[in-house]
Enzyme design. Structure first.
Site, short mmCIF file in Angstrom:
data_model
loop_
_atom_site.label_atom_id
_atom_site.label_comp_id
_atom_site.label_asym_id
_atom_site.label_seq_id
_atom_site.Cartn_x
_atom_site.Cartn_y
_atom_site.Cartn_z
N LYS A 103 10.68 -3.65 -12.57
CA LYS A 103 9.73 -3.84 -11.48
C LYS A 103 8.35 -3.97 -12.13
O LYS A 103 7.85 -3.01 -12.72
CB LYS A 103 9.75 -2.68 -10.49
CG LYS A 103 8.72 -2.83 -9.37
CD LYS A 103 8.62 -1.58 -8.52
CE LYS A 103 7.42 -1.70 -7.58
NZ LYS A 103 7.16 -0.45 -6.83
N GLY A 164 1.59 4.09 -0.98
CA GLY A 164 1.42 5.46 -0.52
C GLY A 164 0.60 5.63 0.73
O GLY A 164 0.37 6.76 1.18
N ALA A 191 6.02 -1.04 -0.79
CA ALA A 191 4.75 -0.31 -0.68
C ALA A 191 4.20 -0.32 0.73
O ALA A 191 4.22 -1.33 1.42
CB ALA A 191 3.69 -0.85 -1.63
N GLY A 192 3.72 0.87 1.14
CA GLY A 192 3.02 1.01 2.40
C GLY A 192 3.88 1.39 3.59
O GLY A 192 3.36 1.73 4.65
N ASN A 213 9.06 5.07 -1.34
CA ASN A 213 9.13 6.34 -2.05
C ASN A 213 8.46 7.45 -1.26
O ASN A 213 9.09 8.39 -0.79
CB ASN A 213 8.52 6.19 -3.43
CG ASN A 213 8.67 7.42 -4.32
OD1 ASN A 213 8.42 7.36 -5.52
ND2 ASN A 213 9.09 8.55 -3.80
N THR A 214 7.13 7.32 -1.07
CA THR A 214 6.34 8.40 -0.50
C THR A 214 6.82 8.82 0.88
O THR A 214 6.84 10.01 1.21
CB THR A 214 4.85 7.99 -0.42
OG1 THR A 214 4.44 7.50 -1.69
CG2 THR A 214 3.98 9.17 -0.04
#
Length: 263
Positions: A103, A164, A191-192, A213-214
């Site tokens: 990635k 995040g 992301a986001g 992830n977050t």
């Protein structure tokens, strides 16, 4: 758009049943990480070489945990800000994790962690020449997407919002345009994403997968949230395949008025 049937997802010739990819950072404990990955049904997890040093004891323990989960590893170049730094990190990751998958992140702005798309294209071209299978973290820009494909990438990973942030899909129009312009290219929103509804919305647009992830790691119950995202991704995919109705400006009665009594 994307795959138009329910065949497994394919990245660089590798077939996957799950359309949810998850990160491995910020979990409260290794046990919660492992349980969350299992609950998500993910077959691919991202790993940062910078955080998990291959030669350190902590890194060896982490690597053992990932191997026991039986998932494919997608190393990333998180935190890299130059082409040279990203390429060097990718080369080390290939040695440590024994995979050509990478990635690719080349960060260009500190507050939003927006990709440096100029450096990203250059690094992608170098890594593809070296035999890597590159998953570029990019924006929804159509011109950048074309250049990444021209550099040899077969997958694109546009952001939904800053890493995040949990803001979801900041630019639905741009994401729809990207999907429409590249109907045969695997596209992963990366992301986001902050809530399962965000993931479902992206899948309903025809995106092929979600990476996050977050939103799982920092949830009140990470394991339950991982399962919620699994269900959301599946629901969004099934809705896309089913063909959602078109939005209308005016009401349209669901109950027929024919035969109705009038006074």
């Amino acid at each position: 758009m994307g795959q138009t049937n329910d065949d497994p997802l394919t990245f660089y010739g590798e077939r996957l049943d799950s359309r949810l990819l998850v990160g491995t950072s910020m979990y409260d404990s290794p046990a919660i990480l492992a349980d969350s990955v299992r609950a998500s049904g993910a077959e691919v997890v991202t790993v940062s070489l910078r955080r998990e040093a291959g030669g350190a004891q902590a890194g060896q323990s982490f690597w053992s945990l990932i191997k026991n989960l039986g998932v494919r590893v997608l190393p990333n170049t998180a935190g890299c800000r130059t082409v040279k730094e990203a390429v060097t990190t990718a080369e080390m990751a290939r040695e440590v994790f024994e995979t050509p998958w990478i990635k690719l992140e080349v960060i260009g702005e500190d507050d939003t962690l927006q990709p440096d798309v100029f450096g990203l294209v250059e690094a992608a071209r170098i890594l593809n020449r070296e035999g890597f299978r590159v998953f570029p973290y990019t924006t929804e820009d159509l011109v950048v997407a074309e250049k990444l494909l021209g550099a040899g990438c077969e997958v694109l990973m546009p952001w939904g919002a800053p890493i995040g942030s949990g803001r979801g899909l900041n630019n639905p129009y741009g994401l729809r345009s990207l999907r429409a312009h590249f109907p045969g290219v695997p596209l992963v929103v990366d992301a986001g994403i902050g809530a399962p509804s965000h993931a479902a919305a992206a899948m309903e647009m025809g995106y092929d997968a979600i990476l996050l992830n977050t939103a799982i790691a920092k949830a009140g119950d990470a394991v339950a949230m991982a399962h919620a995202f699994k269900l959301a991704v599946t629901a969004g995919r099934e809705a896309f395949l089913a063909g959602p109705m078109e939005a209308r400006d005016m009401a349209s009665p669901s109950t027929p008025v024919f035969g109705r009594a009038f006074t």
